[in-house]
Design a protein around this motif. Sequence first.
Motif, PDB file in Angstrom:
ATOM      1  N   LEU A   1      40.815  20.601  35.323  1.00  0.00           N
ATOM      2  CA  LEU A   1      40.371  19.320  34.784  1.00  0.00           C
ATOM      3  C   LEU A   1      41.538  18.556  34.163  1.00  0.00           C
ATOM      4  N   ALA A   2      42.393  19.249  33.420  1.00  0.00           N
ATOM      5  CA  ALA A   2      43.560  18.602  32.819  1.00  0.00           C
ATOM      6  C   ALA A   2      44.493  18.066  33.897  1.00  0.00           C
ATOM      7  N   SER A   3      44.696  18.855  34.957  1.00  0.00           N
ATOM      8  CA  SER A   3      45.561  18.421  36.053  1.00  0.00           C
ATOM      9  C   SER A   3      44.965  17.214  36.771  1.00  0.00           C
ATOM     10  N   PHE A   4      43.645  17.246  37.011  1.00  0.00           N
ATOM     11  CA  PHE A   4      42.996  16.120  37.673  1.00  0.00           C
ATOM     12  C   PHE A   4      42.984  14.875  36.784  1.00  0.00           C
ATOM     13  N   ALA A   5      42.928  15.077  35.471  1.00  0.00           N
ATOM     14  CA  ALA A   5      42.991  13.932  34.561  1.00  0.00           C
ATOM     15  C   ALA A   5      44.358  13.263  34.656  1.00  0.00           C
ATOM     16  N   THR A   6      45.412  14.071  34.763  1.00  0.00           N
ATOM     17  CA  THR A   6      46.752  13.524  34.960  1.00  0.00           C
ATOM     18  C   THR A   6      46.824  12.771  36.287  1.00  0.00           C
ATOM     19  N   PHE A   7      46.190  13.339  37.304  1.00  0.00           N
ATOM     20  CA  PHE A   7      46.087  12.676  38.605  1.00  0.00           C
ATOM     21  C   PHE A   7      45.435  11.303  38.455  1.00  0.00           C
ATOM     22  N   TRP A   8      44.409  11.202  37.601  1.00  0.00           N
ATOM     23  CA  TRP A   8      43.687   9.943  37.416  1.00  0.00           C
ATOM     24  C   TRP A   8      44.531   8.903  36.689  1.00  0.00           C
ATOM     25  N   VAL A   9      45.501   9.346  35.879  1.00  0.00           N
ATOM     26  CA  VAL A   9      46.367   8.409  35.158  1.00  0.00           C
ATOM     27  C   VAL A   9      47.047   7.446  36.127  1.00  0.00           C
TER      28      VAL A   9
ATOM     29  N   PHE B   1      45.800   6.212  38.739  1.00  0.00           N
ATOM     30  CA  PHE B   1      44.839   5.170  39.091  1.00  0.00           C
ATOM     31  C   PHE B   1      44.692   4.140  37.978  1.00  0.00           C
ATOM     32  N   LEU B   2      44.903   4.562  36.748  1.00  0.00           N
ATOM     33  CA  LEU B   2      44.870   3.598  35.653  1.00  0.00           C
ATOM     34  C   LEU B   2      46.021   2.605  35.761  1.00  0.00           C
ATOM     35  N   GLY B   3      47.145   3.047  36.308  1.00  0.00           N
ATOM     36  CA  GLY B   3      48.277   2.145  36.497  1.00  0.00           C
ATOM     37  C   GLY B   3      48.110   1.199  37.667  1.00  0.00           C
ATOM     38  N   ARG B   4      47.209   1.520  38.591  1.00  0.00           N
ATOM     39  CA  ARG B   4      47.088   0.710  39.799  1.00  0.00           C
ATOM     40  C   ARG B   4      46.602  -0.719  39.549  1.00  0.00           C
ATOM     41  N   PRO B   5      45.586  -0.956  38.695  1.00  0.00           N
ATOM     42  CA  PRO B   5      45.230  -2.354  38.412  1.00  0.00           C
ATOM     43  C   PRO B   5      46.347  -3.120  37.716  1.00  0.00           C
ATOM     44  N   VAL B   6      47.127  -2.419  36.882  1.00  0.00           N
ATOM     45  CA  VAL B   6      48.281  -3.065  36.241  1.00  0.00           C
ATOM     46  C   VAL B   6      49.272  -3.523  37.298  1.00  0.00           C
TER      47      VAL B   6
ATOM     48  N   VAL C   1      53.453  15.047  28.907  1.00  0.00           N
ATOM     49  CA  VAL C   1      53.500  13.633  28.504  1.00  0.00           C
ATOM     50  C   VAL C   1      54.375  12.843  29.475  1.00  0.00           C
ATOM     51  N   LEU C   2      55.549  13.394  29.817  1.00  0.00           N
ATOM     52  CA  LEU C   2      56.431  12.727  30.785  1.00  0.00           C
ATOM     53  C   LEU C   2      55.780  12.670  32.162  1.00  0.00           C
ATOM     54  N   LEU C   3      55.055  13.727  32.513  1.00  0.00           N
ATOM     55  CA  LEU C   3      54.350  13.735  33.797  1.00  0.00           C
ATOM     56  C   LEU C   3      53.337  12.595  33.860  1.00  0.00           C
ATOM     57  N   CYS C   4      52.585  12.414  32.769  1.00  0.00           N
ATOM     58  CA  CYS C   4      51.602  11.331  32.729  1.00  0.00           C
ATOM     59  C   CYS C   4      52.278   9.959  32.808  1.00  0.00           C
ATOM     60  N   ALA C   5      53.420   9.817  32.115  1.00  0.00           N
ATOM     61  CA  ALA C   5      54.111   8.532  32.109  1.00  0.00           C
ATOM     62  C   ALA C   5      54.619   8.173  33.498  1.00  0.00           C
ATOM     63  N   LEU C   6      55.220   9.142  34.184  1.00  0.00           N
ATOM     64  CA  LEU C   6      55.741   8.865  35.531  1.00  0.00           C
ATOM     65  C   LEU C   6      54.597   8.672  36.524  1.00  0.00           C
TER      66      LEU C   6
ATOM     67  N   VAL D   1      37.803   3.411  39.656  1.00  0.00           N
ATOM     68  CA  VAL D   1      36.408   3.779  39.427  1.00  0.00           C
ATOM     69  C   VAL D   1      35.946   4.904  40.355  1.00  0.00           C
ATOM     70  N   PHE D   2      36.351   4.846  41.633  1.00  0.00           N
ATOM     71  CA  PHE D   2      35.803   5.774  42.621  1.00  0.00           C
ATOM     72  C   PHE D   2      36.820   6.783  43.161  1.00  0.00           C
ATOM     73  N   GLY D   3      38.100   6.415  43.209  1.00  0.00           N
ATOM     74  CA  GLY D   3      39.088   7.298  43.817  1.00  0.00           C
ATOM     75  C   GLY D   3      39.674   8.301  42.852  1.00  0.00           C
ATOM     76  N   GLY D   4      40.287   7.798  41.774  1.00  0.00           N
ATOM     77  CA  GLY D   4      40.923   8.684  40.818  1.00  0.00           C
ATOM     78  C   GLY D   4      39.946   9.609  40.126  1.00  0.00           C
ATOM     79  N   THR D   5      38.697   9.171  39.993  1.00  0.00           N
ATOM     80  CA  THR D   5      37.687  10.003  39.336  1.00  0.00           C
ATOM     81  C   THR D   5      37.055  11.019  40.279  1.00  0.00           C
ATOM     82  N   ALA D   6      37.288  10.897  41.592  1.00  0.00           N
ATOM     83  CA  ALA D   6      36.572  11.730  42.567  1.00  0.00           C
ATOM     84  C   ALA D   6      36.761  13.230  42.316  1.00  0.00           C
ATOM     85  N   PRO D   7      38.007  13.743  42.212  1.00  0.00           N
ATOM     86  CA  PRO D   7      38.140  15.185  41.980  1.00  0.00           C
ATOM     87  C   PRO D   7      37.643  15.617  40.612  1.00  0.00           C
TER      88      PRO D   7
END
Length: 442
Positions: free
Chosen positions: A62-70, A72-77, A124-129, A385-391
């Motif tokens: 779950l923690a790894s997938f949450a990082t994966f979702w980060v 997707f949060l950058g994509r609208p930006v 933290v660096l992983l999430c930032a990159l 909404v649909f991609g990053g949250t899928a896993p």
Amino acid sequence: MMRRTPRTPTGRSWLSPARKAGLAGLVGTTVEWYDFFVFSTASSLVFPELFFPGAQQATGLLASFATFWVGFLGRPVGAALFGHFGDRLGRKRSLVATLLLMGAATAGIGLLPQYDEAGVTAPVLLCALRFVQGIAVGGEWGGAVLLAGENAPQRRRVTLTAMVQQGAPLASILTSAVFLPFSQLGDGELLAWGWRVPFLLSTVLMTVGLVIRLKVPESPEFEELSAQGRLAPSPVRDTLQRHFPKMAVCVGACAVPVAGTYLAGTFVLSWATAHIGFPREKVLGVVLCAAVTRFLIQPVAAIAAQRLGAARICALGLALYLLAVPLTVLALKSGSLVRIALGVCALESASAIVYAVVAALLVDAFPARVRYTAISLAQQLAGVVFGGTAPAMAQILVTVGRGSLWPVALYQAVLAVLSACCLPALTSPAALPRRPHIPSGR
């Protein structure tokens, strides 16, 4: 003065600006999606141990997938930032910037220290990159599709934008092919250095993509708008004020083509390795087969949509997706690798049919002066909404369902119904604005 195109001895163009834009879009998006997919593969296979050690298996995933979702949060930006540049300064300039940014972020991930070396600083660096990766890919897709679509004559718009869409399965093929030899290393070697190589290879691919992208002609529709002084002063504001309902419909239409890719490529991969116990290399082989299937299906779907109509082909794809989801669940419950491979290929094929067509529908949905911003925001919001949250959503539903995969199937069925409700608003002739005529030579 009209740009001359090289011609064969018969006098016919062998590489028109439209084809050149489609080819460059294919290469550029392949590089961008390779970088993005390398992370998704690593988040399933190695990141839980590298950056979240000591956690229970489900918690680490779950923690790894949450990082994966980060990402997707950058994509609208990225969609808003590069959409603004693309609508104000040109599609080509914006695309060169996204490619450089993505290459730098991906190579940086390959050089990160592990948790055992840097403590909490490492994740933290992983999430930032990962967030930077999301910004880059958020600005990439819309511009690449536009360069192909705006250079294309009406009769070839679906097939040429679908050429850009081939970048996603091609990148998935490339990612799986690169990871396969390293997945056969022992756990010690893979975790020590093997996982880094696919990330560092990004610099080579970025260089190739940059050379090709610099030779692409600018969009003729953007050049016309710029020459007439009709560029939008604030594309993001104009999009949200004047086109928000249509953009919301586009987000819903992208639910299945976006979610299906990440469900098959990330959650199924982690489930088959962590819960069933298949070796990494065998499951990566399944993902590779699914990516090849998608790569073969998408051009066929695009040609069919060009000839038979986008509405019919999208409806076929959604119907097949509703059938493929329970088949994939049954395959995972069976524990048979062959059945899992067939289920994943069916899931990828169904979502690929819609994915191949949706790019052209989004291009036609908005006027040229805000088109880069509008289609980028629509696609990337769908990704959030649909991609990053899928896993992560699939993992949560499995946990809530006490190990049952059927809640995952129900959720995917809901997404298919959502896409089915939204796509008619994009495929009806009344919904498509008239576009300026582009000579067939382009």
